[in-house]
Write a protein that holds these residues in place. Structure first.
Motif, PDB file in Angstrom:
ATOM      1  N   CYS A  49      42.738  81.304  35.814  1.00  0.00           N
ATOM      2  CA  CYS A  49      42.052  82.356  34.840  1.00  0.00           C
ATOM      3  C   CYS A  49      42.261  81.363  33.510  1.00  0.00           C
ATOM      4  O   CYS A  49      43.123  80.698  33.179  1.00  0.00           O
ATOM      5  CB  CYS A  49      43.388  83.365  34.717  1.00  0.00           C
ATOM      6  N   CYS A  52      45.619  82.541  31.179  1.00  0.00           N
ATOM      7  CA  CYS A  52      47.113  82.417  31.550  1.00  0.00           C
ATOM      8  C   CYS A  52      47.168  80.937  32.763  1.00  0.00           C
ATOM      9  O   CYS A  52      48.101  80.625  33.016  1.00  0.00           O
ATOM     10  CB  CYS A  52      47.626  83.491  32.376  1.00  0.00           C
ATOM     11  N   CYS A  74      42.590  90.158  35.118  1.00  0.00           N
ATOM     12  CA  CYS A  74      43.310  89.074  35.970  1.00  0.00           C
ATOM     13  C   CYS A  74      44.497  89.867  36.449  1.00  0.00           C
ATOM     14  O   CYS A  74      45.212  90.633  35.521  1.00  0.00           O
ATOM     15  CB  CYS A  74      43.739  88.175  34.669  1.00  0.00           C
ATOM     16  N   CYS A  77      47.642  88.220  34.013  1.00  0.00           N
ATOM     17  CA  CYS A  77      47.792  88.648  32.736  1.00  0.00           C
ATOM     18  C   CYS A  77      47.123  89.755  32.322  1.00  0.00           C
ATOM     19  O   CYS A  77      47.267  90.165  30.881  1.00  0.00           O
ATOM     20  CB  CYS A  77      47.610  87.316  31.720  1.00  0.00           C
TER      21      CYS A  77
HETATM   22 ZN   LIG Z   1      45.258  85.560  33.577  1.00  0.00          ZN
END
Ligand SMILES: [Zn+2]
Length: 268
Positions: A49, A52, A74, A77
């Protein structure tokens, strides 16, 4: 042998297989679209991601389905995953289907798929960054030359050197026509009108499709550019549009219908 194995599948089975192959390839193209303009390796590390930095699990990395299951966010996060990922996967899969249904299980299909994958990467990187990565441009020109030599049937010839020559001519005329347009445009408008990326992109298109199709692409692209340009202008105040996507779109149209369009122009 392959024909024997596959003869047990019906047409739906073939098409489903090609579609899934397209989805998986599209997933890889997404990685290229994200990483190439950022000068990162497209092979390592595994997908993370961007927000994060958490590595994405395989079950969250399934084309189309994961995007829907995660509702475009995601898992870790909840940062929004761009809808572009979904679009690229679907677009690639449909391109695979289109090429397969037009040209069958052939070497020609494989070459066209490689070509179109390059165009998809160029299109979305150009949309996002207004650049086209040299890996695609220059890489595509060299690959086009090599493939044309090995497989001259791409340029309707059985002579290797003739395939290479026609590819070379496509590069010079395709690149040249945009380059000259750019020089005239710069002179008339007193600002940069055509980027070097556009020159290299049409050179690459010429390397694969030959000089006639490169010229046809050059004349069809502004039609798409104008249509989308008007929409963008109506919705925003931004009149500056990337040109690569329209060259790419036009070249795909030319790949499938170019001969028909030429016939229509010359003999209508
Ligand atoms: Zn993320």
């Amino acid at each position: 042998m392959a024909g024997f194995i596959f003869s047990n599948f019906d047409k739906v089975g073939y098409n489903f297989f090609i579609f899934v192959l397209g989805l998986v390839t599209g997933s890889f193209l997404n990685v290229c679209i994200y990483r190439l303009p950022r000068e990162q390796s497209v092979v390592k590390p595994r997908s993370r991601c961007p927000h994060c930095k958490k590595t994405i699990a395989w079950y969250d990395n399934i084309p189309l389905l994961s995007y829907i299951m995660l509702r475009g966010k995601c898992r870790n996060c909840s940062t929004k995953i761009p809808f572009q990922y979904f679009i690229v996967e679907l677009l690639t899969a449909f391109m695979f289907l289109w090429v397969y249904n037009q040209f069958g299980f052939t070497i020609l299909s494989l070459i066209y798929i490689i070509f179109i994958c390059g165009l998809i990467i160029a299109t979305f990187v150009d949309f996002n960054f207004r650049i086209i990565p040299d890996e695609i441009n220059i890489g595509g020109i060299i690959l086009g030359l090599v493939i044309s030599f090995i497989y001259p049937y791409l340029h309707n010839s059985s002579v290797n050197i003739l395939g290479l020559y026609r590819s070379f001519l496509g590069i010079i005329i395709g690149g040249g026509i945009i380059w000259i347009t750019g020089i005239i445009g710069d002179f008339v408008f007193k600002k940069e009108t055509m980027g070097g990326g556009d020159v290299k992109l049409l050179a690459m298109i010429g390397a694969f499709l030959g000089w006639k199709m490169a010229i046809l692409t050059f004349f069809i692209a502004p039609i798409f550019g104008a249509i989308v340009g008007i929409i963008i202008k109506l919705r925003t105040k931004n009149s500056l549009i990337a040109y690569g996507p329209y060259l790419s779109l036009a070249s795909v149209v030319v790949l499938f219908w170019g001969e028909n369009i030429l016939m229509w122009i010359l003999f209508r």
